[in-house]
Design an enzyme around this catalytic site. Structure first.
Site, PDB file in Angstrom:
ATOM      1  N   GLY A 119      -0.604   2.148  -1.545  1.00 23.84           N
ATOM      2  CA  GLY A 119      -1.009   3.091  -0.503  1.00 23.84           C
ATOM      3  C   GLY A 119      -2.426   3.606  -0.702  1.00 23.84           C
ATOM      4  O   GLY A 119      -2.955   4.311   0.160  1.00 23.84           O
ATOM      5  N   GLY A 120      -3.059   3.238  -1.827  1.00 18.82           N
ATOM      6  CA  GLY A 120      -4.402   3.754  -2.142  1.00 18.82           C
ATOM      7  C   GLY A 120      -5.411   3.519  -1.022  1.00 18.82           C
ATOM      8  O   GLY A 120      -6.165   4.435  -0.648  1.00 18.82           O
ATOM      9  N   THR A 121      -5.421   2.332  -0.471  1.00 19.03           N
ATOM     10  CA  THR A 121      -6.380   1.986   0.589  1.00 19.03           C
ATOM     11  C   THR A 121      -6.158   2.869   1.815  1.00 19.03           C
ATOM     12  O   THR A 121      -7.099   3.450   2.369  1.00 19.03           O
ATOM     13  CB  THR A 121      -6.193   0.496   0.983  1.00 19.03           C
ATOM     14  OG1 THR A 121      -6.379  -0.297  -0.185  1.00 19.03           O
ATOM     15  CG2 THR A 121      -7.160   0.073   2.075  1.00 19.03           C
ATOM     16  N   ARG A 144      -2.476 -12.100  -3.436  1.00 15.46           N
ATOM     17  CA  ARG A 144      -3.730 -11.359  -3.661  1.00 15.46           C
ATOM     18  C   ARG A 144      -4.446 -11.808  -4.928  1.00 15.46           C
ATOM     19  O   ARG A 144      -5.616 -11.541  -5.112  1.00 15.46           O
ATOM     20  CB  ARG A 144      -3.456  -9.855  -3.687  1.00 15.46           C
ATOM     21  CG  ARG A 144      -3.200  -9.304  -2.293  1.00 15.46           C
ATOM     22  CD  ARG A 144      -2.802  -7.862  -2.315  1.00 15.46           C
ATOM     23  NE  ARG A 144      -1.518  -7.683  -2.986  1.00 15.46           N
ATOM     24  CZ  ARG A 144      -1.000  -6.511  -3.304  1.00 15.46           C
ATOM     25  NH1 ARG A 144      -1.656  -5.408  -3.031  1.00 15.46           N
ATOM     26  NH2 ARG A 144       0.165  -6.433  -3.897  1.00 15.46           N
ATOM     27  N   HIS A 186      -2.477 -13.464   2.907  1.00 11.72           N
ATOM     28  CA  HIS A 186      -3.584 -12.568   2.567  1.00 11.72           C
ATOM     29  C   HIS A 186      -4.928 -13.194   2.967  1.00 11.72           C
ATOM     30  O   HIS A 186      -5.755 -12.557   3.616  1.00 11.72           O
ATOM     31  CB  HIS A 186      -3.536 -12.254   1.075  1.00 11.72           C
ATOM     32  CG  HIS A 186      -4.608 -11.318   0.643  1.00 11.72           C
ATOM     33  ND1 HIS A 186      -4.773 -10.073   1.205  1.00 11.72           N
ATOM     34  CD2 HIS A 186      -5.585 -11.452  -0.279  1.00 11.72           C
ATOM     35  CE1 HIS A 186      -5.805  -9.479   0.634  1.00 11.72           C
ATOM     36  NE2 HIS A 186      -6.316 -10.291  -0.265  1.00 11.72           N
ATOM     37  N   ASP A 243      -3.388  -3.111   8.239  1.00  9.46           N
ATOM     38  CA  ASP A 243      -3.706  -3.935   7.072  1.00  9.46           C
ATOM     39  C   ASP A 243      -2.658  -5.043   6.945  1.00  9.46           C
ATOM     40  O   ASP A 243      -1.606  -4.975   7.585  1.00  9.46           O
ATOM     41  CB  ASP A 243      -3.724  -3.071   5.807  1.00  9.46           C
ATOM     42  CG  ASP A 243      -4.764  -3.538   4.800  1.00  9.46           C
ATOM     43  OD1 ASP A 243      -5.210  -4.699   4.892  1.00  9.46           O
ATOM     44  OD2 ASP A 243      -5.130  -2.742   3.909  1.00  9.46           O
ATOM     45  N   ASP A 294     -10.570  -2.094   5.587  1.00 10.38           N
ATOM     46  CA  ASP A 294     -11.648  -2.767   4.844  1.00 10.38           C
ATOM     47  C   ASP A 294     -12.171  -3.922   5.690  1.00 10.38           C
ATOM     48  O   ASP A 294     -11.598  -4.260   6.729  1.00 10.38           O
ATOM     49  CB  ASP A 294     -11.210  -3.223   3.438  1.00 10.38           C
ATOM     50  CG  ASP A 294     -10.029  -4.170   3.442  1.00 10.38           C
ATOM     51  OD1 ASP A 294      -9.886  -4.948   4.395  1.00 10.38           O
ATOM     52  OD2 ASP A 294      -9.247  -4.140   2.468  1.00 10.38           O
ATOM     53  N   ASP A 307      23.343 -12.876 -18.324  1.00 15.23           N
ATOM     54  CA  ASP A 307      22.038 -12.728 -18.997  1.00 15.23           C
ATOM     55  C   ASP A 307      20.888 -12.517 -18.011  1.00 15.23           C
ATOM     56  O   ASP A 307      19.724 -12.489 -18.405  1.00 15.23           O
ATOM     57  CB  ASP A 307      21.749 -13.950 -19.880  1.00 15.23           C
ATOM     58  CG  ASP A 307      21.737 -15.246 -19.081  1.00 15.23           C
ATOM     59  OD1 ASP A 307      21.914 -15.181 -17.838  1.00 15.23           O
ATOM     60  OD2 ASP A 307      21.552 -16.311 -19.690  1.00 15.23           O
ATOM     61  N   LYS A 356     -14.673  -0.581   1.898  1.00 15.19           N
ATOM     62  CA  LYS A 356     -14.046  -0.015   0.688  1.00 15.19           C
ATOM     63  C   LYS A 356     -14.396  -0.860  -0.532  1.00 15.19           C
ATOM     64  O   LYS A 356     -14.836  -1.998  -0.396  1.00 15.19           O
ATOM     65  CB  LYS A 356     -12.526   0.061   0.863  1.00 15.19           C
ATOM     66  CG  LYS A 356     -11.784  -1.195   0.466  1.00 15.19           C
ATOM     67  CD  LYS A 356     -10.293  -1.034   0.298  1.00 15.19           C
ATOM     68  CE  LYS A 356      -9.699  -2.335  -0.208  1.00 15.19           C
ATOM     69  NZ  LYS A 356      -8.320  -2.591   0.088  1.00 15.19           N
TER      70      LYS A 356
HETATM   71  C1  R5P Z   1      -6.461  -5.976   0.036  1.00 13.03           C
HETATM   72  O1  R5P Z   1      -7.372  -6.756   0.185  1.00 13.03           O
HETATM   73  C2  R5P Z   1      -5.317  -5.901   0.998  1.00 13.03           C
HETATM   74  O2  R5P Z   1      -5.681  -6.352   2.263  1.00 13.03           O
HETATM   75  C3  R5P Z   1      -4.771  -4.489   1.096  1.00 13.03           C
HETATM   76  O3  R5P Z   1      -5.783  -3.635   1.569  1.00 13.03           O
HETATM   77  C4  R5P Z   1      -4.314  -4.011  -0.238  1.00 13.03           C
HETATM   78  O4  R5P Z   1      -3.471  -4.970  -0.808  1.00 13.03           O
HETATM   79  C5  R5P Z   1      -3.593  -2.694  -0.131  1.00 13.03           C
HETATM   80  O5  R5P Z   1      -3.194  -2.308  -1.413  1.00 13.03           O
HETATM   81  P1  R5P Z   1      -2.967  -0.779  -1.778  1.00 13.03           P
HETATM   82  O6  R5P Z   1      -1.955  -0.254  -0.811  1.00 13.03           O
HETATM   83  O7  R5P Z   1      -2.459  -0.818  -3.178  1.00 13.03           O
HETATM   84  O8  R5P Z   1      -4.281  -0.094  -1.665  1.00 13.03           O
END
Ligand code: R5P
Length: 291
Positions: free
Chosen positions: A222-224, A93, A127, A216, A165, A34, A188
């Site tokens: 990967g957006g950042t 986070r 974090h 980071d 950031d 299950d 950012k």
């Molecule tokens: C945010 O404060 C973290 O330090 C990273 O910048 C973030 O978790 C990256 O996430 P993503 O790759 O989705 O932009």
């Protein structure tokens, strides 16, 4: 002392056992039909000090539940002291209520760890270190900056360290200072509903001919890093390397990073990295030094 290797260790349990000359016992595990996890600790650990190694990368919920099951079993079997080595601590986070009514997830995770009998906790690159105060036992934090610095020095010709950031600035500064190279940061902002990242203000720096290294704690969607990479090239960068202690790379993140122009990707074994073209740093030595 004894090391118990959990269901997700990426080899860190074996490395620690070798480095520290402490015997290793692997838990037995299986998945019931299950979908529930079965755990057995096949060793006598009465009155032992135990180091339990379990990372909580994808699938996070499964790895967390298994961490809780193993921890309480270890205490039930009469261990004297239990330190959980959790190289990647999931849910970190969500450390506050960004919107009314949201769960402060990391608070719950850390409360449960205390409840199941963990009295020491080691985390690699949390974090925000202050969020770990929800855990009431002994805390150890590992920053694998020395190993990251060495790798950058070894493979990047003319590095410029760029924090994607403001929260990543201190890390970027420490790594840049260790290898005596320049550094800066980007401002950012993230839309909390769509998750989209936007550069608030471009830094006033000239990156002409530089090999930019973006560092980071986590790369998830990967957006950042995509935004930061585009900015680095627009400021004259010759190449971009992206480094994250916890390289989660969700969905098509890797392809998005490559399309944006990231030439080299570096992560660590806090996460189970399977891609051969990603440089993976072993954090076991840094963990061993902190124990
Ligand atoms: C945010 O404060 C973290 O330090 C990273 O910048 C973030 O978790 C990256 O996430 P993503 O790759 O989705 O932009």
């Amino acid at each position: 002392m004894i090391i118990i290797g959990g269901t997700a260790t990426n080899g860190i349990d074996e490395s620690l056992s070798k480095i520290l000359s402490i015997p290793l016992v692997k838990v037995e595990s299986k998945i019931f039909p299950d979908g529930e996890s079965y755990i057995r600790v096949p060793s006598s650990i009465r009155n032992e000090e135990v180091l339990l190694v379990q990372t909580t990368d994808y699938p996070q919920d499964k790895h967390l539940i298994e961490l809780f099951l193993i921890a309480e079993t270890i205490r039930d079997l009469g261990a004297k002291k239990l330190t959980a080595v959790v190289p990647y601590l999931a849910y970190s986070r969500q450390d506050r209520r960004f919107k009314d009514g949201e769960a402060v997830s990391i608070k719950t995770i850390l409360h449960i760890l205390g409840e199941v009998g963990v009295n020491g906790l080691l985390v690699v690159e949390p974090h925000k270190p202050e969020e770990l105060s929800y855990f009431k036992g002994e805390l150890k934090i590992v920053h694998p900056y020395h190993q990251i610095s060495r790798k950058i020095k070894e493979i990047v010709e003319d590095p410029f360290i760029l924090a994607p950031d403001r929260g990543a600035l201190d890390r970027a500064r420490k790594i840049a200072e260790e290898i005596s190279v320049p550094y800066s940061y980007i401002e950012k902002e993230r839309d909390r509903t769509t998750g989209e990242v936007r550069i608030k203000e471009a830094p006033n720096i000239n990156l002409k001919g530089k090999d930019v290294v973006l560092i980071d704690d986590i790369i998830s969607t990967g957006g950042t890093i995509v935004q930061a990479t585009r900015l680095a090239y627009s400021l004259g960068a010759r190449s971009v390397t992206a480094v994250a202690v916890h390289l989660l790379l969700v969905g098509d993140a890797k392809e998005r990073l490559r399309e944006a122009g990231v030439k080299t990707l570096i992560g660590t074994n806090t996460i189970n990295i399977k891609d051969k073209d990603i440089i993976t740093i072993d954090v076991s030595q840094s963990i061993a030094l902190s124990l």
